[in-house]
Enzyme design. Structure first.
Site, PDB file in Angstrom:
ATOM      1  N   THR A 189       0.866  -1.188   0.000  1.00  0.00           N
ATOM      2  CA  THR A 189       0.000   0.000   0.000  1.00  0.00           C
ATOM      3  C   THR A 189       0.898   1.233   0.000  1.00  0.00           C
ATOM      4  OG1 THR A 189      -0.105  -0.186   2.418  1.00  0.00           O
ATOM      5  CG2 THR A 189      -1.973  -1.023   1.195  1.00  0.00           C
ATOM      6  N   THR A 217      -0.904  -2.913   5.354  1.00  0.00           N
ATOM      7  CA  THR A 217      -1.180  -1.747   6.201  1.00  0.00           C
ATOM      8  C   THR A 217      -2.156  -0.843   5.451  1.00  0.00           C
ATOM      9  OG1 THR A 217       1.019  -1.904   7.125  1.00  0.00           O
ATOM     10  CG2 THR A 217      -0.107   0.216   7.385  1.00  0.00           C
ATOM     11  N   LEU A 270       6.396  -7.045  11.302  1.00  0.00           N
ATOM     12  CA  LEU A 270       7.786  -7.455  11.081  1.00  0.00           C
ATOM     13  C   LEU A 270       8.669  -6.278  10.676  1.00  0.00           C
ATOM     14  CD1 LEU A 270       8.548  -7.696   7.797  1.00  0.00           C
ATOM     15  CD2 LEU A 270       7.141  -9.711   7.988  1.00  0.00           C
ATOM     16  N   ARG A 271       9.909  -6.376  11.127  1.00  0.00           N
ATOM     17  CA  ARG A 271      10.908  -5.382  10.744  1.00  0.00           C
ATOM     18  C   ARG A 271      11.800  -5.977   9.675  1.00  0.00           C
ATOM     19  NH1 ARG A 271      13.756  -5.617  16.239  1.00  0.00           N
ATOM     20  NH2 ARG A 271      13.028  -7.737  15.867  1.00  0.00           N
ATOM     21  N   LYS A 276      -1.778  -1.018  13.842  1.00  0.00           N
ATOM     22  CA  LYS A 276      -0.593  -0.966  12.995  1.00  0.00           C
ATOM     23  C   LYS A 276      -0.106   0.474  12.764  1.00  0.00           C
ATOM     24  CE  LYS A 276       2.417  -2.020   9.966  1.00  0.00           C
ATOM     25  NZ  LYS A 276       3.366  -3.086   9.872  1.00  0.00           N
ATOM     26  N   GLY A 300      13.580   6.209   7.539  1.00  0.00           N
ATOM     27  CA  GLY A 300      13.207   6.124   6.136  1.00  0.00           C
ATOM     28  C   GLY A 300      12.550   4.783   5.919  1.00  0.00           C
ATOM     29  N   CYS A 339       7.928   1.986   5.154  1.00  0.00           N
ATOM     30  CA  CYS A 339       6.805   1.916   6.098  1.00  0.00           C
ATOM     31  C   CYS A 339       6.598   3.202   6.891  1.00  0.00           C
ATOM     32  CB  CYS A 339       7.015   0.746   7.050  1.00  0.00           C
ATOM     33  SG  CYS A 339       7.175  -0.812   6.174  1.00  0.00           S
ATOM     34  N   ARG A 395      14.007   2.371  -0.312  1.00  0.00           N
ATOM     35  CA  ARG A 395      12.839   3.269  -0.366  1.00  0.00           C
ATOM     36  C   ARG A 395      13.001   4.380   0.674  1.00  0.00           C
ATOM     37  NH1 ARG A 395       8.051  -0.884   0.238  1.00  0.00           N
ATOM     38  NH2 ARG A 395       9.656  -1.911   1.474  1.00  0.00           N
TER      39      ARG A 395
HETATM   40  C1  UGA Z   1       8.936  -0.692  10.739  1.00  0.00           C
HETATM   41  C2  UGA Z   1       8.454  -1.108  12.147  1.00  0.00           C
HETATM   42  O1  UGA Z   1       9.547  -1.097  13.047  1.00  0.00           O
HETATM   43  C3  UGA Z   1       7.856  -2.525  12.100  1.00  0.00           C
HETATM   44  O2  UGA Z   1       7.347  -2.875  13.376  1.00  0.00           O
HETATM   45  C4  UGA Z   1       6.723  -2.530  11.075  1.00  0.00           C
HETATM   46  O3  UGA Z   1       6.136  -3.815  10.973  1.00  0.00           O
HETATM   47  C5  UGA Z   1       7.272  -2.131   9.727  1.00  0.00           C
HETATM   48  O4  UGA Z   1       7.852  -0.809   9.820  1.00  0.00           O
HETATM   49  C6  UGA Z   1       6.142  -2.128   8.742  1.00  0.00           C
HETATM   50  O5  UGA Z   1       5.265  -1.281   8.840  1.00  0.00           O
HETATM   51  O6  UGA Z   1       6.065  -3.055   7.919  1.00  0.00           O
HETATM   52  P1  UGA Z   1      11.133  -1.196   9.293  1.00  0.00           P
HETATM   53  O7  UGA Z   1      10.600  -0.215   8.297  1.00  0.00           O
HETATM   54  O8  UGA Z   1      11.664  -2.506   8.814  1.00  0.00           O
HETATM   55  O9  UGA Z   1       9.991  -1.563  10.377  1.00  0.00           O
HETATM   56  O10 UGA Z   1      12.328  -0.463  10.038  1.00  0.00           O
HETATM   57  P2  UGA Z   1      12.651   0.058  11.503  1.00  0.00           P
HETATM   58  O11 UGA Z   1      13.552  -0.881  12.169  1.00  0.00           O
HETATM   59  O12 UGA Z   1      11.424   0.464  12.210  1.00  0.00           O
HETATM   60  O13 UGA Z   1      13.491   1.358  11.139  1.00  0.00           O
HETATM   61  C7  UGA Z   1      12.879   2.456  10.454  1.00  0.00           C
HETATM   62  C8  UGA Z   1      13.836   3.589  10.279  1.00  0.00           C
HETATM   63  O14 UGA Z   1      14.056   4.248  11.523  1.00  0.00           O
HETATM   64  C9  UGA Z   1      15.209   3.236   9.744  1.00  0.00           C
HETATM   65  O15 UGA Z   1      15.548   4.173   8.736  1.00  0.00           O
HETATM   66  C10 UGA Z   1      16.105   3.364  10.945  1.00  0.00           C
HETATM   67  O16 UGA Z   1      17.415   3.714  10.597  1.00  0.00           O
HETATM   68  C11 UGA Z   1      15.424   4.474  11.714  1.00  0.00           C
HETATM   69  N1  UGA Z   1      15.717   4.477  13.170  1.00  0.00           N
HETATM   70  C12 UGA Z   1      15.341   3.414  13.940  1.00  0.00           C
HETATM   71  C13 UGA Z   1      16.322   5.571  13.757  1.00  0.00           C
HETATM   72  O17 UGA Z   1      16.649   6.560  13.074  1.00  0.00           O
HETATM   73  N2  UGA Z   1      16.573   5.562  15.097  1.00  0.00           N
HETATM   74  C14 UGA Z   1      16.215   4.523  15.883  1.00  0.00           C
HETATM   75  O18 UGA Z   1      16.454   4.592  17.104  1.00  0.00           O
HETATM   76  C15 UGA Z   1      15.595   3.422  15.291  1.00  0.00           C
END
Ligand code: UGA
Length: 439
Positions: free
Chosen positions: A85, A121, A150-151, A208, A261, A264, A334
């Site tokens: 989405t 989502t 999931l991450r 979510k 970034g 999600c 992305r």
């Molecule tokens: C995120 C959520 O964490 C998942 O729970 C969710 O299921 C997923 O989106 C989704 O909607 O499918 P994800 O996009 O894989 O997961 O990545 P994250 O680990 O959340 O990190 C997101 C961004 O935040 C990254 O760019 C990361 O570098 C940044 N980040 C993370 C920070 O800048 N600081 C932090 O302390 C943690």
């Protein structure tokens, strides 16, 4: 159980293989032929630790198949909808085209007594609309909403060992049947006592987007503190450590730096704001606009800091960018903060070389105008400044002494506050990071 998974991107491919791992008979369906061909050969179409092994193992059992033909979903008791989405072009709202198309085509094979379980989502209200569609075309079929958390980088672990299960169930008597079917799908997970929340559709959908909004807010909160630290001379890393000891706050997701970034968090907070607007509740989420703004400002600040370190001008300066993926252990670019910064630097006259352990191929496709290198050493060859923008382990493990031999100027910008400042400064580097004093 017999299960179909519609949409074999990140979410769907991992979900399909994980369901086979739990012992089910699974068919994964996607319209993208090359993707299906690759999955059939047990080759992961994206970088995800542990996924290829899982794929090999489950394909070998004969319980997992992949197909481009929706009729292969026929006969499954549960159909998971896992299509993307994305953000609509030129708008904040989510594009529901794929969810609608997938559901429409599923309706051709769906039978009474079967369950459609949405995982994508979606904006709140979508499940109710789809349930109506399903009920009209296939009386007796049921729809549930079962969001996924999931991450990337931990997708297999998060799918097989989720920290909670959320079931959005219909208001009718079909709720019990749907719950029982989902419990059967997730039997080993349910049996080990994983918390389970059963709710109405709207709550499940909101769980979510609320979760992702909270995570984004937490990151932007600490990045706002980083801005203040820059203004006051305080240190954001120490600040995060100190407030993180309060377990009501917690240290996780308090890493200041270039911000969030990926596919999600950015699009989910925007779609959430757009949906709140449609519902006449936009005021409730205006703070998310600020969350988005703070996040985007970090990228601009990084470019400014690079200019500052390069004696006030980027023209002709050789900049090495370590990391292109939006986070480590992923090839996903992305809305990658790293690539965004790299592109801005190049537009402003710097000579930029980007490297990444997994994402170069994807980056090259999307940003062909950038220059790429296979290794950190190659990217940093005679560099005036090195930017670490994605905290891959191999960059954190670099030996600053040896690495200092390849660059022209020992200046490092730690975009993720992840390097050892002491080790780099002791090796003679000028160390700069967002939200911390010059080292
Ligand atoms: C995120 C959520 O964490 C998942 O729970 C969710 O299921 C997923 O989106 C989704 O909607 O499918 P994800 O996009 O894989 O997961 O990545 P994250 O680990 O959340 O990190 C997101 C961004 O935040 C990254 O760019 C990361 O570098 C940044 N980040 C993370 C920070 O800048 N600081 C932090 O302390 C943690």
């Amino acid at each position: 159980m017999r299960i179909s998974v519609i949409g074999c991107g990140y979410l769907g491919a991992v979900h399909a293989a994980s369901m086979a791992e739990l012992g089910h008979e699974v068919v994964g369906i996607d319209v993208d032929e090359p993707k299906i061909a690759s999955l059939r050969e047990a080759r992961a179409p994206f970088y995800e630790p542990g996924f290829e092994e899982l794929l090999q193992r489950t394909l070998a059992t004969g319980r997992l198949r992949f197909s481009t033909d929706m009729s292969d979903a026929s006969g499954a008791q549960v159909h998971f909808v896992c299509v993307g989405t994305p953000q609509k072009r030129g708008e904040n709202a989510a594009d529901l085209r794929y969810v609608e198309a997938a559901t429409e085509s599923l309706l051709q094979v769906l039978q009474a007594g079967e369950l459609v379980a949405g995982k994508s989502t979606v904006p709140v209200g979508t499940a109710a609309r789809l349930a109506e569609m399903v009920g009209e075309k296939v009386p007796g079929a049921i729809l549930a909403w079962n969001p996924e958390f999931l991450r990337e980088g931990f997708a297999v672990q998060d799918t097989l060992h989720p920290d909670r299960l959320v079931y959005g169930l219909p208001a009718s008597g079909a709720a019990e049947v749907a719950e029982r079917m989902l419990d059967e799908v997730y039997a080993p997970i349910v049996e080990r006592g994983t918390p389970k929340v059963t709710a109405d559709y709207a709550t499940a959908e909101m769980v979510k987007t609320a979760a992702n909004s909270f995570l984004a807010t937490k990151i932007s909160f600490i990045n706002a503190m980083a801005e203040l630290c820059e203004a006051t001379g305080a240190d954001v890393k120490l600040l995060a450590d100190a407030i993180g000891y309060d377990d009501r706050i917690g240290r996780k997701f308090l890493n200041a730096g270039l911000g969030f970034g990926g596919g999600c968090l950015p699009k989910d907070i925007r779609a959430f704001m757009a949906r709140a607007g449609e519902l006449g509740a936009d005021q409730a989420l205006t703070f998310l606009r600020e969350v988005d703004n703070i996040n985007m400002r970090r990228r601009i600040r990084m470019v400014e800091l690079t200019r500052e370190v390069c004696d006030g001008s980027l023209l002709g300066k050789r900049v090495a960018v370590l990391g292109a993926a939006f986070k480590p252990d992923s090839d996903d670019i992305r809305d990658s903060p790293a690539l965004n910064v790299a592109a801005q630097l190049q537009l402003q006259g710097a000579v930029v070389r980007v490297t990444d352990p997994a994402a170069i191929e994807n980056s090259r496709r999307q940003w062909p105008q950038l220059d790429y290198a296979d290794t950190a050493e190659e990217a940093a060859d005679r560099a005036d400044v090195v930017l670490v923008l994605t905290e891959w382990k191999q960059y954190l493990d670099l030996d600053p002494r040896a690495f200092g031999e390849v660059v022209a100027q020992k200046r490092v910008l730690d975009g993720r506050n992840a390097l050892s400042r002491t080790a780099w400064t002791e090796a003679g580097w000028t160390y700069r990071a967002l939200g911390r004093r010059a080292g």
